[in-house]
Scaffold this active site. Structure first.
Site, PDB file in Angstrom:
ATOM      1  N   THR A 120     -20.437 -45.839   9.793  1.00 36.46           N
ATOM      2  CA  THR A 120     -21.352 -45.866   8.651  1.00 36.46           C
ATOM      3  C   THR A 120     -22.184 -47.139   8.669  1.00 36.46           C
ATOM      4  O   THR A 120     -21.905 -48.076   9.407  1.00 36.46           O
ATOM      5  CB  THR A 120     -20.581 -45.776   7.323  1.00 36.46           C
ATOM      6  OG1 THR A 120     -19.704 -46.904   7.224  1.00 36.46           O
ATOM      7  CG2 THR A 120     -19.767 -44.512   7.233  1.00 36.46           C
ATOM      8  N   LYS A 146     -15.468 -46.950  11.339  1.00 39.38           N
ATOM      9  CA  LYS A 146     -16.084 -48.252  11.593  1.00 39.38           C
ATOM     10  C   LYS A 146     -17.231 -48.414  10.602  1.00 39.38           C
ATOM     11  O   LYS A 146     -18.229 -47.717  10.683  1.00 39.38           O
ATOM     12  CB  LYS A 146     -16.625 -48.372  13.013  1.00 39.38           C
ATOM     13  CG  LYS A 146     -17.086 -49.786  13.322  1.00 39.38           C
ATOM     14  CD  LYS A 146     -17.887 -49.898  14.597  1.00 39.38           C
ATOM     15  CE  LYS A 146     -19.370 -49.675  14.367  1.00 39.38           C
ATOM     16  NZ  LYS A 146     -20.010 -50.692  13.509  1.00 39.38           N
ATOM     17  N   THR A 187     -20.079 -47.985  20.367  1.00 34.41           N
ATOM     18  CA  THR A 187     -20.299 -47.371  21.682  1.00 34.41           C
ATOM     19  C   THR A 187     -18.969 -46.922  22.283  1.00 34.41           C
ATOM     20  O   THR A 187     -18.869 -45.830  22.846  1.00 34.41           O
ATOM     21  CB  THR A 187     -20.979 -48.392  22.635  1.00 34.41           C
ATOM     22  OG1 THR A 187     -22.131 -48.893  21.967  1.00 34.41           O
ATOM     23  CG2 THR A 187     -21.386 -47.766  23.936  1.00 34.41           C
ATOM     24  N   SER A 203     -30.138 -44.854  10.193  1.00 36.81           N
ATOM     25  CA  SER A 203     -31.465 -44.427   9.759  1.00 36.81           C
ATOM     26  C   SER A 203     -32.432 -44.164  10.902  1.00 36.81           C
ATOM     27  O   SER A 203     -33.221 -43.242  10.856  1.00 36.81           O
ATOM     28  CB  SER A 203     -32.048 -45.474   8.816  1.00 36.81           C
ATOM     29  OG  SER A 203     -31.861 -46.740   9.383  1.00 36.81           O
ATOM     30  N   GLU A 213     -23.437 -23.336  26.018  1.00 37.12           N
ATOM     31  CA  GLU A 213     -22.416 -22.438  26.538  1.00 37.12           C
ATOM     32  C   GLU A 213     -22.166 -22.841  27.973  1.00 37.12           C
ATOM     33  O   GLU A 213     -22.986 -22.584  28.850  1.00 37.12           O
ATOM     34  CB  GLU A 213     -22.909 -20.979  26.482  1.00 37.12           C
ATOM     35  CG  GLU A 213     -22.897 -20.378  25.097  1.00 37.12           C
ATOM     36  CD  GLU A 213     -21.542 -20.504  24.413  1.00 37.12           C
ATOM     37  OE1 GLU A 213     -20.511 -20.511  25.111  1.00 37.12           O
ATOM     38  OE2 GLU A 213     -21.546 -20.600  23.180  1.00 37.12           O
ATOM     39  N   LEU A 214     -21.060 -23.506  28.231  1.00 35.43           N
ATOM     40  CA  LEU A 214     -20.817 -24.031  29.569  1.00 35.43           C
ATOM     41  C   LEU A 214     -19.564 -23.391  30.165  1.00 35.43           C
ATOM     42  O   LEU A 214     -19.000 -22.465  29.602  1.00 35.43           O
ATOM     43  CB  LEU A 214     -20.698 -25.562  29.485  1.00 35.43           C
ATOM     44  CG  LEU A 214     -21.914 -26.225  28.792  1.00 35.43           C
ATOM     45  CD1 LEU A 214     -21.637 -27.677  28.499  1.00 35.43           C
ATOM     46  CD2 LEU A 214     -23.183 -26.074  29.593  1.00 35.43           C
ATOM     47  N   CYS A 236     -10.327  -9.740  37.103  1.00 31.15           N
ATOM     48  CA  CYS A 236      -9.682 -10.914  37.675  1.00 31.15           C
ATOM     49  C   CYS A 236     -10.623 -12.091  37.857  1.00 31.15           C
ATOM     50  O   CYS A 236     -10.197 -13.232  37.909  1.00 31.15           O
ATOM     51  CB  CYS A 236      -9.058 -10.544  39.003  1.00 31.15           C
ATOM     52  SG  CYS A 236     -10.220  -9.669  40.055  1.00 31.15           S
ATOM     53  N   GLY A 395     -14.395 -10.321  27.998  1.00 33.35           N
ATOM     54  CA  GLY A 395     -14.814  -9.308  27.041  1.00 33.35           C
ATOM     55  C   GLY A 395     -14.764  -9.870  25.640  1.00 33.35           C
ATOM     56  O   GLY A 395     -13.839 -10.569  25.255  1.00 33.35           O
TER      57      GLY A 395
END
Ligand SMILES: *[C@@H]1O[C@H](CO)[C@@H](O)[C@H](O)[C@H]1NC(C)=O
Length: 445
Positions: A120, A146, A187, A203, A213-214, A236, A395
């Site tokens: 914040t 933090k 970081t 800000s 979608e990986l 399979c 599926g």
């Protein structure tokens, strides 16, 4: 548990008519917060009595951050309000949807992400944490906060109050932990993969949204009570890791080899064919590289493993056994029909193995044990976006949200509320009265 900001609020609100401390006569010194036994921890922090910020703590926000008193009180009130709101939300439940397949249940389940990192800024040293913290907690997460480096005392005070309320309710205070520091700490939080969600308020920072979608590195787990005729996967190629209970391992592997032998590989336009060629020579080389790597890491190829001796990019369906669950090749998504088969002993270890890869698209267990099924669906079960029971990993029905967690991206396509990700959202306030009431009941005299 939701009283937590009340202490802070009441302390601040009660005194809201008092003058700011810099106008206060010296007589107030006798009521120094730091001298009261319950606030002895302020001294433990090494803060001297002459520090303005600890003089009586009734308006710490004003003292440390410089916001005017009513706004400081309002900010604490906002924390109280969001806690009320969060309590109302707290019975979070997913939908139970009608499945288009007979004899199937389609359940939308919400589980906590785990650790929410909250960073914040100076301008709202209490409220912004409150928004994040209250919602994160009713979602059953833990928090690491933090605050701004310039308002460390407020961060410590709020955290102390929350810790006390948690401990009074027999929960560890560390559920809401804090760390102080500057951009270096922020970081580190952003980079650390143990922080499952980072909420960062700043800000000037621009954050894009993503709908990803990986790759999936999907797993199937079959327990000793599984119906083996269901386990031998029909599609399979969609499953990469197969965990078999040690008591059924050899039998399932034998059945798999037989089933694979019956799969017709050939020209994809032939209606008998279940498995076609790969798209490029590069894909063929990636397949060969993965097979080599698996062997190097201790795997045994018990089926396939070779390029087929014919024109076109045809490769064999491949089964590898004897790898350990944490072999790096099994943690790498390879777009090739290689199935890594592992032996396990118990539920706890195999659920952990399912979750230990970075990908998190789809997962299935095969069992008849009711307790195990709900454990699998719950917070300590599968951390994938698709969590199946007694059906394979492939599926999906369009009625359920489709997508994966962790490195698979966290996006959702299809399903009941996927539309939200495609919208821009507005909160609109129109004054059509004669007054100007402020949020949090703030009044400027
Ligand atoms: C909106 O708020 C102001 C107070 O700032 C008030 O005087 C005014 O009448 C309100 N309503 C409209 C329709 O403008």
């Amino acid at each position: 548990m939701w009283f937590l900001p009340l202490v802070l609020c009441v302390r601040t609100a009660r005194t809201s008519k008092l003058l700011a401390p810099w106008y206060r006569p010296a007589a107030f010194v006798s009521t120094l917060l730091i001298s009261q036994p319950q606030y002895a921890w302020l001294k433990e922090l090494g803060l001297p009595e002459e520090n303005q910020g600890v003089q009586n703590g009734r308006n710490l926000v004003s003292l440390e951050m410089g916001k005017i008193l009513v706004e400081g009180v309002g900010e604490v009130q906002e924390y109280v309000d969001i806690c009320d709101y969060a309590v109302g939300l707290s019975r979070i439940r997913g939908p139970i949807l009608p499945s288009e397949r007979s004899g199937h249940a389609l359940i939308g389940q919400w589980n906590p992400v785990g650790l929410v990192g909250i960073i914040t800024v100076l301008d709202f040293p209490v409220a912004v944490y409150g928004w994040n913290n209250a919602i994160a907690m009713i979602c059953r997460n833990v928090c690491l906060w933090k605050g701004a480096p310039a308002t460390s005392l407020i961060t410590v005070a709020v955290t102390k109050i929350i810790a006390k309320v948690l401990e009074d309710n027999k929960l560890p205070g560390a559920i809401c932990s804090l760390t102080c520091g500057g951009a270096d700490i922020g970081t580190a939080m952003a980079k650390d993969e143990r922080v499952n969600l980072l909420s960062f308020t700043r800000s000037t920072q621009r954050f894009g949204r993503s709908l990803l979608e990986l790759a999936g590195n999907n797993a199937i787990i079959a327990f000793e009570d599984a119906d083996l005729s269901l386990v031998v996967p029909s599609r399979c190629t969609a499953v990469r890791r197969l965990f078999l209970h040690e008591s059924i391992h050899d039998e399932v592997v034998n059945r798999l080899k037989k089933a694979y032998a019956q799969i017709c590989i050939g020209k994809p336009w032939d209606s008998k064919v279940l498995f076609g060629p790969h798209h490029t020579k590069l894909a063929v080389n990636i397949f060969l590289g993965a097979v080599e790597e698996a062997k190097k890491e201790g795997g045994t190829v018990i089926y396939g493993g070779k390029v087929m001796d014919c024109p076109g990019n045809y490769i064999e369906l491949t089964i590898v056994i004897d790898l350990t669950h944490d072999a790096s090749i099994a943690h790498t998504e390879t777009f090739a029909p290689i199935l890594y088969v592992f032996k396990f002993k118990n539920e706890e270890e195999v659920f952990a193995w399912n979750n230990e890869v970075k990908q998190g698209l789809s997962s299935s267990i095969f069992t008849k044990d009711l307790g195990r099924i709900f454990h699998w669906l719950g917070p300590k079960g599968s951390d994938c976006g698709i969590v199946n029971v007694n059906i394979p990993v492939s599926g999906a029905e369009i009625g359920g949200a489709f997508g994966g967690e962790k490195h698979t991206g966290g996006g959702r396509a299809s399903g009941s509320d996927a539309w939200k990700q495609y919208m821009r959202r507005s909160t609109c306030t129109i004054n059509y009265s004669k007054d100007l009431p402020l949020a949090q009941g703030i009044k400027f005299q």
